[in-house]
Write a protein that holds these residues in place. Structure first.
Motif, PDB file in Angstrom:
ATOM      1  N   ASN A 152      15.764  -3.460  -4.885  1.00  0.00           N
ATOM      2  CA  ASN A 152      14.593  -4.089  -5.156  1.00  0.00           C
ATOM      3  C   ASN A 152      14.291  -3.777  -5.823  1.00  0.00           C
ATOM      4  O   ASN A 152      12.549  -3.886  -5.771  1.00  0.00           O
ATOM      5  CB  ASN A 152      14.594  -4.758  -3.881  1.00  0.00           C
ATOM      6  CG  ASN A 152      15.153  -6.025  -2.768  1.00  0.00           C
ATOM      7  OD1 ASN A 152      16.523  -5.330  -3.130  1.00  0.00           O
ATOM      8  ND2 ASN A 152      14.469  -7.047  -3.114  1.00  0.00           N
ATOM      9  N   SER A 153      14.060  -2.816  -7.142  1.00  0.00           N
ATOM     10  CA  SER A 153      13.326  -2.892  -8.486  1.00  0.00           C
ATOM     11  C   SER A 153      14.140  -2.169  -9.734  1.00  0.00           C
ATOM     12  O   SER A 153      15.160  -2.534  -9.645  1.00  0.00           O
ATOM     13  CB  SER A 153      12.885  -0.617  -7.662  1.00  0.00           C
ATOM     14  OG  SER A 153      14.154  -0.214  -8.133  1.00  0.00           O
ATOM     15  N   MET A 210       9.592   4.152  -2.435  1.00  0.00           N
ATOM     16  CA  MET A 210       9.195   2.580  -2.989  1.00  0.00           C
ATOM     17  C   MET A 210      10.652   1.428  -3.306  1.00  0.00           C
ATOM     18  O   MET A 210      11.286   2.004  -3.129  1.00  0.00           O
ATOM     19  CB  MET A 210       9.010   2.871  -4.188  1.00  0.00           C
ATOM     20  CG  MET A 210      10.073   3.029  -5.401  1.00  0.00           C
ATOM     21  SD  MET A 210      10.044   4.349  -6.851  1.00  0.00           S
ATOM     22  CE  MET A 210       9.858   5.738  -5.290  1.00  0.00           C
ATOM     23  N   PRO A 211       9.602   0.085  -3.279  1.00  0.00           N
ATOM     24  CA  PRO A 211       7.767  -0.814  -3.534  1.00  0.00           C
ATOM     25  C   PRO A 211       8.101  -1.148  -2.044  1.00  0.00           C
ATOM     26  O   PRO A 211       6.887  -0.890  -1.698  1.00  0.00           O
ATOM     27  CB  PRO A 211       8.523  -1.795  -4.572  1.00  0.00           C
ATOM     28  CG  PRO A 211      10.073  -1.721  -4.654  1.00  0.00           C
ATOM     29  CD  PRO A 211      11.171  -1.119  -3.979  1.00  0.00           C
ATOM     30  N   ASP A 212       9.112  -1.366  -0.872  1.00  0.00           N
ATOM     31  CA  ASP A 212       8.552  -1.508   0.284  1.00  0.00           C
ATOM     32  C   ASP A 212       8.143  -0.911   1.126  1.00  0.00           C
ATOM     33  O   ASP A 212       8.629  -0.152   1.501  1.00  0.00           O
ATOM     34  CB  ASP A 212      10.231  -2.687   0.495  1.00  0.00           C
ATOM     35  CG  ASP A 212       9.642  -3.013   2.083  1.00  0.00           C
ATOM     36  OD1 ASP A 212       8.826  -3.874   2.117  1.00  0.00           O
ATOM     37  OD2 ASP A 212      11.002  -3.908   3.031  1.00  0.00           O
ATOM     38  N   ARG A 213       6.720  -1.423   1.195  1.00  0.00           N
ATOM     39  CA  ARG A 213       6.230  -0.396   2.086  1.00  0.00           C
ATOM     40  C   ARG A 213       6.708  -0.897   3.876  1.00  0.00           C
ATOM     41  O   ARG A 213       6.541   0.424   4.441  1.00  0.00           O
ATOM     42  CB  ARG A 213       4.619  -0.176   1.953  1.00  0.00           C
ATOM     43  CG  ARG A 213       4.304  -2.281   2.516  1.00  0.00           C
ATOM     44  CD  ARG A 213       2.796  -1.735   3.099  1.00  0.00           C
ATOM     45  NE  ARG A 213       3.109  -3.278   3.596  1.00  0.00           N
ATOM     46  CZ  ARG A 213       2.468  -4.720   2.485  1.00  0.00           C
ATOM     47  NH1 ARG A 213       1.498  -4.485   1.699  1.00  0.00           N
ATOM     48  NH2 ARG A 213       1.358  -6.248   3.436  1.00  0.00           N
ATOM     49  N   CYS A 214       6.977  -2.122   3.950  1.00  0.00           N
ATOM     50  CA  CYS A 214       7.517  -2.326   4.979  1.00  0.00           C
ATOM     51  C   CYS A 214       9.166  -1.834   5.448  1.00  0.00           C
ATOM     52  O   CYS A 214       8.881  -1.201   7.073  1.00  0.00           O
ATOM     53  CB  CYS A 214       8.133  -3.402   5.572  1.00  0.00           C
ATOM     54  SG  CYS A 214       6.545  -4.943   5.581  1.00  0.00           S
ATOM     55  N   CYS A 267       4.743   5.812   1.246  1.00  0.00           N
ATOM     56  CA  CYS A 267       5.196   4.686   0.579  1.00  0.00           C
ATOM     57  C   CYS A 267       4.181   4.092  -0.356  1.00  0.00           C
ATOM     58  O   CYS A 267       3.130   4.072  -0.103  1.00  0.00           O
ATOM     59  CB  CYS A 267       5.349   3.274   2.246  1.00  0.00           C
ATOM     60  SG  CYS A 267       6.016   3.735   3.191  1.00  0.00           S
ATOM     61  N   TYR A 268       5.215   3.306  -1.228  1.00  0.00           N
ATOM     62  CA  TYR A 268       4.456   2.394  -2.863  1.00  0.00           C
ATOM     63  C   TYR A 268       3.883   1.064  -1.449  1.00  0.00           C
ATOM     64  O   TYR A 268       4.396   0.438  -0.678  1.00  0.00           O
ATOM     65  CB  TYR A 268       5.091   2.288  -3.380  1.00  0.00           C
ATOM     66  CG  TYR A 268       4.646   1.410  -4.562  1.00  0.00           C
ATOM     67  CD1 TYR A 268       3.903   2.283  -5.228  1.00  0.00           C
ATOM     68  CD2 TYR A 268       4.711   0.108  -4.819  1.00  0.00           C
ATOM     69  CE1 TYR A 268       2.816   1.576  -7.171  1.00  0.00           C
ATOM     70  CE2 TYR A 268       4.394  -0.691  -6.024  1.00  0.00           C
ATOM     71  CZ  TYR A 268       3.629   0.207  -7.107  1.00  0.00           C
ATOM     72  OH  TYR A 268       3.102  -0.813  -7.862  1.00  0.00           O
ATOM     73  N   ASP A 269       2.788   0.410  -2.109  1.00  0.00           N
ATOM     74  CA  ASP A 269       2.264  -0.711  -1.262  1.00  0.00           C
ATOM     75  C   ASP A 269       3.059  -2.078  -1.621  1.00  0.00           C
ATOM     76  O   ASP A 269       1.977  -3.136  -2.011  1.00  0.00           O
ATOM     77  CB  ASP A 269       0.294  -0.975  -1.551  1.00  0.00           C
ATOM     78  CG  ASP A 269       0.375  -1.567  -0.309  1.00  0.00           C
ATOM     79  OD1 ASP A 269       0.891  -1.980   0.952  1.00  0.00           O
ATOM     80  OD2 ASP A 269      -1.140  -2.192  -0.678  1.00  0.00           O
ATOM     81  N   GLY A 270       4.225  -2.022  -1.762  1.00  0.00           N
ATOM     82  CA  GLY A 270       4.699  -3.485  -1.910  1.00  0.00           C
ATOM     83  C   GLY A 270       5.145  -3.674  -0.703  1.00  0.00           C
ATOM     84  O   GLY A 270       5.209  -3.549   0.268  1.00  0.00           O
ATOM     85  N   HIS A 281      15.523  -8.583   9.535  1.00  0.00           N
ATOM     86  CA  HIS A 281      15.677  -7.895   7.753  1.00  0.00           C
ATOM     87  C   HIS A 281      14.809  -7.017   7.594  1.00  0.00           C
ATOM     88  O   HIS A 281      13.791  -7.041   8.356  1.00  0.00           O
ATOM     89  CB  HIS A 281      15.479  -8.848   6.772  1.00  0.00           C
ATOM     90  CG  HIS A 281      16.550  -8.366   5.422  1.00  0.00           C
ATOM     91  ND1 HIS A 281      15.945  -7.807   4.375  1.00  0.00           N
ATOM     92  CD2 HIS A 281      17.867  -8.506   4.952  1.00  0.00           C
ATOM     93  CE1 HIS A 281      16.439  -6.654   3.800  1.00  0.00           C
ATOM     94  NE2 HIS A 281      17.788  -7.666   4.509  1.00  0.00           N
ATOM     95  N   PRO A 282      15.287  -6.177   7.392  1.00  0.00           N
ATOM     96  CA  PRO A 282      14.302  -4.471   7.526  1.00  0.00           C
ATOM     97  C   PRO A 282      13.111  -4.964   7.132  1.00  0.00           C
ATOM     98  O   PRO A 282      11.831  -3.804   7.083  1.00  0.00           O
ATOM     99  CB  PRO A 282      15.105  -3.577   7.254  1.00  0.00           C
ATOM    100  CG  PRO A 282      16.345  -3.843   6.184  1.00  0.00           C
ATOM    101  CD  PRO A 282      16.361  -6.017   7.178  1.00  0.00           C
TER     102      PRO A 282
END
Ligand code: 13P
Ligand code: SF4
Length: 335
Positions: free
Chosen positions: A117-118, A156-160, A191-194, A222-223
């Motif tokens: 997702n980028s 990146m981009p998902d910090r979760c 982690c990037y903060d997305g 979902h993760p």
């Protein structure tokens, strides 16, 4: 003639393949020749015989096909964006690296890993540095590979998703823009903060609510959900993996699902509308951009293509294709 038959006629005439992500509206998923999670869609649409792919999803998904199969033409009924993918671009990537460099972490010590997702420019930056891409269905496996390189992973981009993977592997993590400089220097995963605004909707309170109501409820997520929520789940997986998991449960099992509404609603309908499949949220978890695509949009984009007036065609420059493809293909070899 209704839109459905007109679209099917055009699909035949243009020798096209219509694919749809599970978050699309029911009428789109029903009409598509193939639906799947983002990995399945990228693989199928890039390897298919048809030269034209009509992609019902968000832009990064259409781009993945173009990156893997540049000879194909990819059109989208809507150039819908994934808000998470929009949270980073190539200049934010550079700024993030500079921040790490300023803390004494050199580029040689960093292994970049981006969630699929980028956008293509970010994937290209990652590929140029020898990094890799992952999707929700292969993240654990790709992360394992990355850990074996003994570098600091810049995720990146998902910090979760990044934090979920770090926790699963008992690794120290930090979040750019949230953690202190010393925490960043000390961490193995940066982690990037997305984040995904849709998956942020699911909360610990939602899980407590369902567990209080039904002691035997199963929680499937979902993760991209918050790490505090993921910690409490019984199952975590990609959209396809969630569908398979729920479909294979005992028919009387109760399950609350933490992902997008159209997918969950479809599972409920498939299950005869029995009240044992729940949306794990009090508000409707809709991905607004995924939900925008209508049959009329699909018809219009195919008709325009057929009339030699194409629009919403995915274009990725050759330099980005080259580097993004190296990161994507590395993922495909490993998954
Ligand atoms: P999947 O790869 O699991 O289909 O996820 C894509 C996505 O955007 C989830 O929000
Ligand atoms: Fe992007 Fe979230 Fe929508 Fe998935 S649900 S496409 S991550 S905004």
């Amino acid at each position: 003639m209704d839109f459905k038959s007109k679209i099917k006629d055009l699909e035949k005439k243009l020798d096209a393949l219509i694919v749809a992500h599970f978050y699309q509206r029911d009428e789109i998923v029903e009409l598509a020749s193939f639906s799947g999670d983002s990995l399945e869609l990228a693989k199928k649409a890039s390897s298919t015989r048809e030269k034209l792919v009509v992609f019902c999803g968000v832009s990064f998904m259409g781009q993945s096909v173009k990156i893997l199969a540049p000879q194909k033409r990819v059109i989208m009924p809507r150039l819908a964006c994934c808000s998470m993918a929009r949270m980073i671009d190539s200049s934010y990537f550079d700024i993030s690296l500079k921040k790490l460099n300023s803390l004494g972490i050199s580029n040689d010590e960093i292994f970049p890993m981006t969630y699929i997702n980028s956008n293509a420019d970010v994937k290209a930056k990652v590929g140029k540095m020898g990094g890799i891409i992952c999707t929700s269905s292969n993240a654990a496996k790709i992360f394992d590979y990355a850990l074996g390189l003994n570098k600091k992973i810049f995720f990146m981009p998902d910090r979760c998703l990044g934090v979920n993977l770090a926790k699963l592997n008992n690794k120290k993590y930090s979040i750019l823009g949230q953690s202190s400089d010393s925490e960043i220097k000390d961490s193995e995963i940066i982690c990037y903060d997305g984040f995904c605004s849709v998956h942020q909707l699911f909360s610990v309170e939602d899980i407590e609510f369902y567990r209080n109501k039904f002691s035997d409820i199963i929680i499937a997520l979902h993760p991209e959900c918050d790490p505090k929520v993921v910690e409490l789940a019984d199952f975590v997986g990609s959209t396809s993996q969630i569908i398979n998991f729920v479909t294979n449960l005992d028919e009387n099992a109760k399950v609350a699902i933490g992902t997008e509404f159209n997918l969950v609603n479809r599972l409920t309908k498939k299950n005869g509308n029995k009240e044992n499949i729940f949306v794990l949220s009090s508000s409707k978890p809709e991905c607004p951009t995924m939900n925008e695509t209508t049959l009329e949009d699909l018809y219009n984009v195919m008709k325009a293509y057929s009339d030699d007036m194409p629009y919403n065609e995915i274009e990725v420059d050759s330099e980005s294709i080259k580097y993004a493809a190296s990161a994507l293909n590395k993922m495909l070899e490993l998954s």
